[in-house]
Design a protein around this motif. Structure first.
Motif, mmCIF file in Angstrom:
data_model
loop_
_atom_site.group_PDB
_atom_site.id
_atom_site.type_symbol
_atom_site.label_atom_id
_atom_site.label_comp_id
_atom_site.label_asym_id
_atom_site.label_seq_id
_atom_site.Cartn_x
_atom_site.Cartn_y
_atom_site.Cartn_z
ATOM 1 N N ARG A 95 0.566 1.374 -3.197
ATOM 2 C CA ARG A 95 0.616 0.006 -2.766
ATOM 3 C C ARG A 95 -0.159 -0.099 -1.587
ATOM 4 O O ARG A 95 -1.021 -0.931 -1.446
ATOM 5 C CB ARG A 95 2.159 -0.370 -2.074
ATOM 6 C CG ARG A 95 3.045 -0.639 -3.059
ATOM 7 C CD ARG A 95 4.254 -1.013 -2.533
ATOM 8 N NE ARG A 95 5.634 -1.035 -3.254
ATOM 9 C CZ ARG A 95 6.635 -0.405 -3.292
ATOM 10 N NH1 ARG A 95 6.618 0.607 -2.384
ATOM 11 N NH2 ARG A 95 7.403 -0.376 -4.401
ATOM 12 N N ALA A 96 -0.367 1.025 -0.771
ATOM 13 C CA ALA A 96 -1.455 1.027 0.513
ATOM 14 C C ALA A 96 -2.785 0.957 0.295
ATOM 15 O O ALA A 96 -3.467 0.405 0.822
ATOM 16 C CB ALA A 96 -0.877 1.936 1.295
ATOM 17 N N GLN A 97 -3.139 1.398 -0.934
ATOM 18 C CA GLN A 97 -4.391 1.684 -1.363
ATOM 19 C C GLN A 97 -4.965 0.754 -2.586
ATOM 20 O O GLN A 97 -6.139 0.824 -3.207
ATOM 21 C CB GLN A 97 -4.854 3.032 -1.829
ATOM 22 C CG GLN A 97 -4.545 4.082 -0.816
ATOM 23 C CD GLN A 97 -5.680 4.033 0.531
ATOM 24 O OE1 GLN A 97 -6.699 3.716 0.173
ATOM 25 N NE2 GLN A 97 -5.063 4.231 1.675
ATOM 26 N N ALA A 98 -3.808 0.118 -3.167
ATOM 27 C CA ALA A 98 -4.095 -0.916 -4.492
ATOM 28 C C ALA A 98 -4.577 0.163 -5.471
ATOM 29 O O ALA A 98 -5.585 -0.205 -6.122
ATOM 30 C CB ALA A 98 -5.105 -1.813 -4.019
ATOM 31 N N LEU A 99 -4.063 1.118 -5.650
ATOM 32 C CA LEU A 99 -4.372 2.048 -6.820
ATOM 33 C C LEU A 99 -3.441 1.823 -8.054
ATOM 34 O O LEU A 99 -2.180 1.730 -8.035
ATOM 35 C CB LEU A 99 -4.407 3.440 -6.233
ATOM 36 C CG LEU A 99 -5.328 3.754 -5.155
ATOM 37 C CD1 LEU A 99 -4.933 5.109 -4.818
ATOM 38 C CD2 LEU A 99 -6.699 3.669 -5.648
ATOM 39 N N ARG A 100 -3.860 2.126 -9.187
ATOM 40 C CA ARG A 100 -2.769 2.243 -10.521
ATOM 41 C C ARG A 100 -2.722 3.683 -10.904
ATOM 42 O O ARG A 100 -1.679 4.171 -11.446
ATOM 43 C CB ARG A 100 -3.775 1.437 -11.582
ATOM 44 C CG ARG A 100 -3.576 -0.078 -11.083
ATOM 45 C CD ARG A 100 -4.255 -0.814 -12.413
ATOM 46 N NE ARG A 100 -4.089 -2.296 -12.064
ATOM 47 C CZ ARG A 100 -5.285 -2.911 -11.789
ATOM 48 N NH1 ARG A 100 -6.265 -2.433 -11.825
ATOM 49 N NH2 ARG A 100 -4.851 -4.141 -11.745
ATOM 50 N N ARG A 101 -3.437 4.505 -10.514
ATOM 51 C CA ARG A 101 -3.437 6.044 -10.878
ATOM 52 C C ARG A 101 -3.676 6.846 -9.638
ATOM 53 O O ARG A 101 -4.577 6.639 -8.990
ATOM 54 C CB ARG A 101 -4.344 6.483 -12.021
ATOM 55 C CG ARG A 101 -4.284 5.476 -13.174
ATOM 56 C CD ARG A 101 -5.474 5.603 -14.146
ATOM 57 N NE ARG A 101 -5.314 4.885 -15.472
ATOM 58 C CZ ARG A 101 -5.638 3.876 -15.498
ATOM 59 N NH1 ARG A 101 -6.603 3.366 -14.563
ATOM 60 N NH2 ARG A 101 -5.611 3.174 -16.788
#
Length: 139
Positions: A95-101
């Motif tokens: 969430r904090a880094q807008a990551l999917r993996r």
């Protein structure tokens, strides 16, 4: 319910060396039905490359891609988690880094990848993302 990253991660991730041609990486993604590959050097994580990275960092540039290597497309020094980290910590980082993996690293060595879809299946399998992620990939 899964509490640790090791319970939801995909183990034995596909990994390539930095000088691997991008067409070889794209072929591996297609053949293995995956969207991300780890970039390693001497057994250590150097980066992460996704199918989207190949598109926006290599193909969108145009020109001859046959001489381009994966290190040109990868995200260097990716955010990582450990296999014993709590699943909630992985979600917080995503969430904090807008990551999917997130690559999963143990003692400096990559041991897996945890994807947003993996977490959705583990935490809420009846959600839209959980159902999509659990479905067989399109051929």
């Amino acid at each position: 319910m899964a509490r640790h990253v090791r319970d939801v991660m995909t183990g034995h991730p596909t990994a390539v060396e930095p000088d691997t041609p991008v067409h070889q990486v794209a072929t591996a993604m297609r053949d293995e039905g995956i969207g991300a590959v780890l970039v390693t050097e001497d057994g250590r994580l150097r980066g992460l490359v996704t199918d989207r990275d190949l598109t926006v960092r290599i193909l969108a540039d145009g020109g001859d891609v046959s001489r381009r290597t994966v290190v040109e497309a990868c995200t260097g020094e990716p955010v990582t988690v450990g296999p014993d980290d709590d699943v909630d910590e992985a979600l917080r980082l995503m969430r904090a880094q807008a990551l999917r993996r997130l690559p999963v690293v143990d003692n400096g060595k990559p041991v897996g990848i945890v994807a947003l879809g993996d977490l959705a299946v583990a935490r809420d399998p009846e959600s839209a993302l959980g159902r999509i992620s659990a479905a067989d990939p399109n051929a």
